[in-house]
Design an enzyme around this catalytic site. Structure first.
Site, PDB file in Angstrom:
ATOM      1  N   CYS A  87     -21.699   5.929  29.919  1.00 26.42           N
ATOM      2  CA  CYS A  87     -20.302   5.524  30.037  1.00 26.42           C
ATOM      3  C   CYS A  87     -19.394   6.736  30.236  1.00 26.42           C
ATOM      4  O   CYS A  87     -19.454   7.383  31.261  1.00 26.42           O
ATOM      5  CB  CYS A  87     -19.922   4.687  28.809  1.00 26.42           C
ATOM      6  N   HIS A 204     -24.716   0.847  27.877  1.00 28.37           N
ATOM      7  CA  HIS A 204     -24.864   1.515  26.578  1.00 28.37           C
ATOM      8  C   HIS A 204     -26.214   1.208  25.942  1.00 28.37           C
ATOM      9  O   HIS A 204     -26.315   0.277  25.139  1.00 28.37           O
ATOM     10  CB  HIS A 204     -23.748   1.056  25.634  1.00 28.37           C
ATOM     11  N   GLU A 206     -27.598   2.649  23.562  1.00 27.87           N
ATOM     12  CA  GLU A 206     -27.522   2.809  22.098  1.00 27.87           C
ATOM     13  C   GLU A 206     -27.025   1.542  21.419  1.00 27.87           C
ATOM     14  O   GLU A 206     -27.153   1.405  20.207  1.00 27.87           O
ATOM     15  CB  GLU A 206     -26.642   4.018  21.742  1.00 27.87           C
TER      16      GLU A 206
END
Lengths: 237, 81
Positions: A87, A204, A206
């Site tokens: 991002c 993302h 994560e």
């Protein structure tokens, strides 16, 4: 420390990234402050997290590239070190010239926040080795400026070298304009540099590492990076 | 000295903000407006020996910082003493 997660003023996924690596995937990860002139000597991979570094002043990622730590990240990348930017981290890598192109305002002007389907177009990288070519991953996106743009020549080079790693797609893997959430050229969601050691993506990973909260497809990408770091350490030893 | 620099998207780069502004012009009843491209204007105060030196510095700033030349063009509009 082996996995260095850089903290810029305005980063907001830094702790999530460190948590995913450390607490979920069980590797040694630490936050590194943007004013540090050097990466810790034990660094084996660098992660540039999502967020709004420096308030996204001027352009997303434009200010972060002048942080003292970025000179060290550039040296690390130039020496072949593994760097992953998600991002805002992807935007920083593009502004710093470590990846080609730029992330622009979304086609529809709206901030998008949803789970995206991503087709793995290159499973041979240090960031996708745990995935299969053509596999569809479900990973969240959340951004206002994620439309990937590069010159026609740069796009041609990326395609010719298999540097396009992830594309926004339908659940069945077909790449359509309807599946493109932000107007990225070629539905591009993630690319690697020519050397294959720097990876940038808008989604993302994560935020997709635990089955209880949205799935584990992100762990395939972070896990691939962990494999690459560990096999690199074996080679060194 | 003061330099004024404009930064605009390259002509072939889609400008969704400009397009939204054009639509708003239509909503105001101005159907005559057929296109809008938006950009940024920088007023840079600087110390320089003369205009040539100022231009050289501003050129470098614009190229390396003010504009991302992958998608944007810049123009030094004027340099004032």
């Amino acid at each position: 420390m082996r996995f260095a997660v850089v903290q810029f003023p305005g980063s907001n996924d830094d702790r999530d990234m460190a948590f995913a690596l450390k607490s979920v995937l069980g590797v040694d990860a630490e936050l590194v402050w943007h004013r540090d002139p050097e990466l810790p000597p034990t660094t084996r991979a660098v992660l540039l997290p999502g967020g709004f570094s420096y308030g996204d002043y001027l352009r997303c990622g434009a200010m972060a590239r002048f942080s003292p730590i970025m000179a060290a990240v550039r040296r690390f990348a130039d020496a072949g070190g593994l760097v992953l930017g998600t991002c805002n981290g992807f935007q920083v890598l593009c502004e710093a010239g470590l990846l080609p192109g730029v992330l622009r305002r979304n086609r529809g002007l709206h901030f998008v926040c949803e789970t995206s389907c991503l087709r793995v177009d290159n499973a041979e990288t240090s960031f996708t080795s745990r995935a299969r070519a053509g596999q569809v991953l479900r990973i969240p996106i959340k951004h206002g400026e994620g439309a990937y743009y590069a010159t026609a020549h740069e796009i041609e080079t990326l395609e010719a070298n298999d540097q396009v790693v992830l594309r926004y797609c339908e659940p069945d893997g077909s790449v359509t304009d309807a599946a493109n959430p932000n107007g990225s050229l070629g539905n591009i969601a993630g690319i690697v540099n020519a050397a294959g050691n720097v990876f940038g993506l808008m989604p993302h990973p994560e935020h997709a590492v635990e089955a209880a909260i949205g799935g584990t497809d992100g762990a395939l990408l972070l896990g691939s990076l962990i494999d690459a770091v560990e096999s690199g350490e074996r080679t060194l030893a | 000295m003061k330099a004024v620099v404009s930064v605009t998207l390259k002509p072939d780069v889609l400008d969704p903000q400009g397009e939204a502004i054009r639509k708003a012009c239509g909503s105001l009843g101005h159907a005559a407006v057929t296109g809008v491209r938006q950009g940024k204007l920088f007023e840079v105060e600087l110390d320089a020996a003369d205009e040539a030196a100022a231009r050289k510095l501003v050129e470098e700033l614009a190229d390396k910082l003010l504009a991302n030349t992958v998608i944007e063009d810049y123009r030094i509009e004027r340099i004032e003493a």
